[in-house]
Design an enzyme around this catalytic site. Structure first.
Site, short mmCIF file in Angstrom:
data_model
loop_
_atom_site.label_atom_id
_atom_site.label_comp_id
_atom_site.label_asym_id
_atom_site.label_seq_id
_atom_site.Cartn_x
_atom_site.Cartn_y
_atom_site.Cartn_z
N LYS A 278 0.86 -1.19 0.00
CA LYS A 278 0.00 0.00 0.00
C LYS A 278 0.89 1.24 0.00
O LYS A 278 1.73 1.41 0.89
CB LYS A 278 -0.89 -0.01 1.24
CG LYS A 278 -1.67 1.29 1.47
CD LYS A 278 -2.38 1.27 2.82
CE LYS A 278 -2.97 2.63 3.16
NZ LYS A 278 -3.58 2.65 4.51
N ASP A 283 -2.18 10.56 3.52
CA ASP A 283 -3.58 10.19 3.74
C ASP A 283 -4.25 11.21 4.64
O ASP A 283 -4.14 11.14 5.87
CB ASP A 283 -3.68 8.80 4.35
CG ASP A 283 -5.12 8.37 4.56
OD1 ASP A 283 -6.02 8.97 3.93
OD2 ASP A 283 -5.35 7.43 5.35
N LYS A 290 -9.41 13.27 8.48
CA LYS A 290 -8.87 12.88 9.78
C LYS A 290 -8.76 14.10 10.70
O LYS A 290 -8.73 15.25 10.23
CB LYS A 290 -7.46 12.28 9.60
CG LYS A 290 -7.42 10.96 8.86
CD LYS A 290 -5.98 10.50 8.68
CE LYS A 290 -5.91 9.18 7.93
NZ LYS A 290 -6.41 8.04 8.73
N ASP A 301 1.82 6.45 5.62
CA ASP A 301 0.81 5.52 5.11
C ASP A 301 1.29 4.80 3.85
O ASP A 301 0.56 4.00 3.27
CB ASP A 301 -0.50 6.25 4.82
CG ASP A 301 -1.72 5.36 5.05
OD1 ASP A 301 -1.59 4.36 5.78
OD2 ASP A 301 -2.79 5.68 4.51
N ASP A 360 -11.81 7.33 4.20
CA ASP A 360 -10.57 7.11 4.93
C ASP A 360 -10.22 5.62 5.01
O ASP A 360 -9.19 5.26 5.58
CB ASP A 360 -10.67 7.70 6.35
CG ASP A 360 -9.33 7.80 7.04
OD1 ASP A 360 -8.31 7.85 6.32
OD2 ASP A 360 -9.28 7.81 8.28
N GLU A 362 -9.23 3.88 2.48
CA GLU A 362 -8.80 3.93 1.09
C GLU A 362 -7.73 2.89 0.75
O GLU A 362 -7.57 2.51 -0.41
CB GLU A 362 -8.27 5.33 0.77
CG GLU A 362 -6.83 5.62 1.14
CD GLU A 362 -6.54 5.48 2.63
OE1 GLU A 362 -5.42 5.07 2.97
OE2 GLU A 362 -7.42 5.78 3.45
N ARG A 364 -7.50 -0.27 1.33
CA ARG A 364 -8.05 -1.51 0.77
C ARG A 364 -8.53 -1.31 -0.66
O ARG A 364 -8.57 -2.26 -1.44
CB ARG A 364 -9.19 -2.02 1.67
CG ARG A 364 -10.39 -1.11 1.77
CD ARG A 364 -11.23 -1.37 3.01
NE ARG A 364 -10.56 -0.90 4.22
CZ ARG A 364 -11.06 -1.04 5.45
NH1 ARG A 364 -12.23 -1.63 5.63
NH2 ARG A 364 -10.40 -0.58 6.48
#
Length: 510
Positions: A278, A283, A290, A301, A360, A362, A364
């Protein structure tokens, strides 16, 4: 390629006291029980060492440390005594901790040359090759400094002075060839960890999806065994990777799918091992934004992507005879007029549709398209993905083990064993069909999130829907990929775990 300092490591079989060095490292167990190397030094200096320890009430507790100027008859300028704790409890974790204590002190005080006798300790039934390899890793870990964004003068002042470490192997039954192999393994893993940490520590205005693609290209330039394919925004759209594209809609930074294929020397023909990372280079959470506190840490991230590139760096250094494909799904997740919205529905590359209830969640979304792409184009024999996927995994496991999910018991056991060998542990969590109900949607095939309960598990269940009949493991590294607070920065995990897994697959255990 980002700068990575290389050290010199040698082994000493006899008379370490005759070697010129800045620091001589000796170990003492609790109760002032000297290790065999320390006893030899003590005899050489007419018991002055043991008397000195008694005068200063040095007990040898784990983590205890004392340094003083060397004795006459020794060539080392400084003696560093490391407490090893209770002798009967001496184990691999204690060994690594003692090594780290010694090397961090030596790096901090500016030693250039070190004689390390801890590798000659025979208690605990710890293989000699393992001791050497982890001593090398601990040394590199101690000298790591992130200096890429410092000014020239600051960068120079932060540069570690350490250049050479001599490992003492008196009476240790290991061949010179095996010792050199262990040093090479430790160095290669450390180089991969360095690359991972450097990539993840860079600020998000530098470490963009395009930057990651450029760094992958440098790996290709360093080793002709690599072959690189980078899918641009146009190719992603044309190829139907709509979930990955959806995540990047709110950002001015275009996404990339980076595919780095490695064919090692003498590797057997067949389907590759796939590593998928990933790579959310920042993010914000998107429309489901967030909180501001600690949002700066969302540059981490992309640690899953960094770990894939770092692992491939290690594989290249070791010239492992394996066929591996590393895939990085890179994007920024930002709010904006074009950003994906809660309730939007996208059709993934697999053909399945997903209702995006939370922007959020995201990671996956980019992973599911990357997994489908990898299976469609490479038919891998094994898939392992690494992702800073859920805060729920941190709540469940804290910051010690990474979360492990797998659809195959053999693969799970292999990764658990690799984690123990590498001291990069995992803890397996359930992947049961019962959890799939949480992802039900009234409007699409399923949603991208479930409820509050079992968030790490339902995230893994989401990814499982994109796996065909192939052994697959998911590593949730949200709690282990970086540290907060005064030690803020990337850890380089799970590079040691993945490297050990691949080394074992290649028949190389040290």
């Amino acid at each position: 390629m980002l700068a990575i300092k290389r050290l010199q490591f040698t082994t000493i079989r006899h008379n370490p006291e005759t070697i010129l060095a800045d620091t001589l490292v000796l170990g003492v167990y609790e109760g002032r029980h000297l290790t065999e190397p320390a006893q030899r030094v003590d005899r050489l200096v007419q018991r002055k060492l043991s008397a000195f320890l008694a005068d200063r009430a040095f007990e040898g507790r784990m983590g205890q440390m004392m340094s003083f100027m060397g004795f006459p008859g020794l060539k080392a300028q400084e003696i560093l005594i490391i407490g090893l704790g209770v002798r009967d409890k001496w184990n691999r974790a204690q060994f690594r901790k003692a090594q780290s204590t010694a090397m961090e002190y030596s790096a901090r005080t500016g030693s250039r040359t070190i004689i390390n006798t801890l590798t000659a300790i025979t208690e605990g039934d710890i293989p000699a090759a393992w001791r050497i390899r982890h001593a090398v890793e601990a040394t590199y870990q101690a000298i790591y400094r992130f200096t890429e964004c410092l000014g020239k003068n600051s960068k120079k002042s932060h540069a570690p002075r350490l250049e050479r470490v001599h490992f003492v192997l008196t009476d240790i039954k290991i061949s010179d060839a095996d010792a050199r192999s262990a040093i090479a393994s430790g160095s290669a893993i450390a180089q991969g960890v360095f690359l991972c940490r450097n990539l993840a520590n860079l600020p998000p205005n530098i470490a963009t999806p395009r930057f990651l693609a450029a760094e992958a290209r440098k790996l290709v330039q360093s080793d002709p065994r690599f072959k690189l394919k980078v899918l641009t925004e146009r190719e992603l759209k044309r190829g139907g990777l709509n979930a990955l594209m959806a995540v990047s809609q709110g950002s001015h930074e275009p996404p990339r799918l980076i595919v780095l294929e490695y064919r090692g020397p003498r590797c057997s023909p067949g389907n590759p091992i796939a590593l998928i990372g990933k790579g959310i280079t920042f993010d914000s959470g998107g429309i489901s934004i967030k909180p501001a506190a600690a949002m700066d840490e969302m540059k981490f991230d992309m640690c899953g992507a960094a770990s894939v590139l770092g692992t491939l760096k290690t594989v290249s250094e070791l010239k492992l005879p394996l066929h591996i494909v590393g895939v990085v799904a890179a994007a920024e997740n930002m709010p904006g007029g074009g950003a994906v919205k809660p309730a939007d529905i996208v059709q993934t590359l697999s053909g399945q549709t997903v209702e995006i209830l939370n922007t959020d969640a995201e990671g996956r979304l980019v992973l599911c398209d990357a997994m489908t792409y990898t299976q469609n184009h490479y038919q891998p024999q094994v898939i392992i993905d690494a992702a800073t996927l859920t805060g729920a995994c941190v709540v469940a496991l804290g910051h010690h083990p990474s979360g492990l999910f797998a659809n195959n018991d053999t693969l799970a056991q292999e990764l658990e064993h690799a984690g123990k060998e590498a001291l990069d542990p995992v803890w397996r969590l359930p992947l049961w069909d019962e959890y799939q109900d949480s992802l039900k949607s009234n409007f699409a095939d399923f949603a991208n999130v479930g409820g509050r309960d079992a968030g790490a598990i339902t995230a893994a269940c989401f990814l499982w829907r994109f796996v065909s009949r192939v052994p697959w493991a998911h590593l949730d590294i949200a709690g282990t990929a970086w540290k907060s607070g005064n030690e803020k920065g990337a850890t380089g995990r799970p590079v040691p775990l993945l490297a050990q897994y691949l080394m074992t697959r290649a028949g190389r255990n040290s």
